[in-house]
Design an enzyme around this catalytic site. Sequence first.
Site, PDB file in Angstrom:
ATOM      1  N   HIS A 143       8.712   1.259  18.334  1.00 56.03           N
ATOM      2  CA  HIS A 143       7.531   1.689  17.564  1.00 56.03           C
ATOM      3  C   HIS A 143       7.591   3.198  17.276  1.00 56.03           C
ATOM      4  O   HIS A 143       6.745   3.958  17.729  1.00 56.03           O
ATOM      5  CB  HIS A 143       6.231   1.331  18.309  1.00 56.03           C
ATOM      6  N   ILE A 144       8.610   3.569  16.511  1.00 55.26           N
ATOM      7  CA  ILE A 144       8.806   4.997  16.192  1.00 55.26           C
ATOM      8  C   ILE A 144       8.541   5.288  14.713  1.00 55.26           C
ATOM      9  O   ILE A 144       8.963   6.326  14.212  1.00 55.26           O
ATOM     10  CB  ILE A 144      10.234   5.462  16.540  1.00 55.26           C
ATOM     11  N   GLY A 145       7.874   4.361  14.028  1.00 46.36           N
ATOM     12  CA  GLY A 145       7.692   4.506  12.579  1.00 46.36           C
ATOM     13  C   GLY A 145       7.303   5.918  12.147  1.00 46.36           C
ATOM     14  O   GLY A 145       7.906   6.502  11.256  1.00 46.36           O
TER      15      GLY A 145
ATOM     16  N   ARG B 299       2.844  -4.403  12.568  1.00 48.22           N
ATOM     17  CA  ARG B 299       2.322  -4.759  13.887  1.00 48.22           C
ATOM     18  C   ARG B 299       3.048  -6.030  14.378  1.00 48.22           C
ATOM     19  O   ARG B 299       3.235  -6.990  13.619  1.00 48.22           O
ATOM     20  CB  ARG B 299       0.817  -5.055  13.814  1.00 48.22           C
TER      21      ARG B 299
ATOM     22  N   ILE C  13       2.680   2.763   2.474  1.00 46.17           N
ATOM     23  CA  ILE C  13       3.979   2.663   3.156  1.00 46.17           C
ATOM     24  C   ILE C  13       4.888   1.682   2.403  1.00 46.17           C
ATOM     25  O   ILE C  13       6.071   1.948   2.180  1.00 46.17           O
ATOM     26  CB  ILE C  13       3.802   2.234   4.632  1.00 46.17           C
TER      27      ILE C  13
ATOM     28  N   GLY D 194       0.864  -1.186   0.000  1.00 49.76           N
ATOM     29  CA  GLY D 194       0.000   0.000   0.000  1.00 49.76           C
ATOM     30  C   GLY D 194       0.892   1.224   0.000  1.00 49.76           C
ATOM     31  O   GLY D 194       1.993   1.211  -0.577  1.00 49.76           O
TER      32      GLY D 194
ATOM     33  N   GLU E 285       3.812  -4.676  23.357  1.00 50.12           N
ATOM     34  CA  GLU E 285       4.538  -3.397  23.427  1.00 50.12           C
ATOM     35  C   GLU E 285       4.136  -2.719  24.726  1.00 50.12           C
ATOM     36  O   GLU E 285       2.953  -2.753  25.063  1.00 50.12           O
ATOM     37  CB  GLU E 285       4.163  -2.496  22.239  1.00 50.12           C
TER      38      GLU E 285
HETATM   39  C1  DGY Z   1       0.091   3.693  13.062  1.00 47.33           C
HETATM   40  O1  DGY Z   1      -0.189   4.821  12.663  1.00 47.33           O
HETATM   41  O2  DGY Z   1      -0.713   2.762  13.008  1.00 47.33           O
HETATM   42  C2  DGY Z   1       1.452   3.509  13.579  1.00 47.33           C
HETATM   43  O3  DGY Z   1       1.695   2.227  14.001  1.00 47.33           O
HETATM   44  C3  DGY Z   1       1.734   4.483  14.687  1.00 47.33           C
HETATM   45  O4  DGY Z   1       1.006   4.188  15.771  1.00 47.33           O
END
Ligand code: DGY
Length: 327
Positions: free
Chosen positions: A285-287, A237, A156, A154, A266
């Site tokens: 989880h810093i994406g 995830r 990302i 998608g 997490e």
């Molecule tokens: C999301 O936007 O789903 C990312 O994992 C950040 O929480």
Amino acid sequence: MNVFISRVIPGIALELLQDAGYRVTQFTERRNMTRQELIQACKHNDALLSVGHEHLDKEFLEACSHLKVIALFSVGFDKVDVATATRLGIPVGNTPGVLSAATADTAFLLMLAVSRKAFHLHKKILRGQWNYYDPVANLGIELAGKTLGILGLGKIGYEMAKRCRGAYDMKVIYHNRKPNPTAEAELNATYVSFEELLSQSDVISVHTALTPDTKGLFNSSAFDKMRPNAIFINTARGGIHDEEALREALESGKIWGAGLDVTNPEPMAADNPLLQMPNTAILPHIGSATVESREAMARLAAENIIAGLQGKPLPSPVNPEVIVKNG
Ligand code: DGY
């Protein structure tokens, strides 16, 4: 009307909501709200801006069925019972698009870090183990011309593939629920089966949503089918990979390494053995954690709330079939 925000987020959200005439309350303690606290807070509000992946399940939604709109501060909505929200007529909004580049950067960073054992070697310096120049130690692997396999091509996934094409001329293969003609035309991406993705990829990067179909998809049988030089990256995830199976695959050399921005649970416990392995790179989880993305997420979440309270379609709806409670 009143809006509740369940955690402190960039100030632009408050500004937009207050400018639109709403009274805003924010939970400012640096901890997760309990279920009861969240329900109590929502009782006095017309809209919820939910931050930090709160479980908005059937019980919560039925207790808060008066909410006119819920805006998530995330693209993922796996913690929301969307079917119940839809049944109750509550529009739910999320924040896709604005965090794609930042999240792809995180996946790319992890790929590179794992390929060169960067996190492990950094820890060796901290332990005083940078001794002498050894030409046959600390060796990584190169990415040029390798095959990138994307699960979930998608927004990302597309950004990750674009980076890998541009930087290393990687061949892109992908597996999705449906083909992505744009990526095929622009990135020369090839649709493959999940089995082919596992067996042909040098890097597998996961960008799919957590659903009953993808939960635990990367189990020991999947890792068995991957290449011994393969790098596994998950910025989607933690529930999509089986942590025990991943650890076993890393220990036994079934795969080269793993880069994780997401874990299950997490936060990850500080004594988790994955953190000490030489072939992992793990982030908390810093994406989407850039100034630019978080600000854009705050803006979009506020716009979803404002649209919902004004009885208009949300700019970014998860359940567009719900017209609007307030319309
Ligand atoms: C999301 O936007 O789903 C990312 O994992 C950040 O929480």
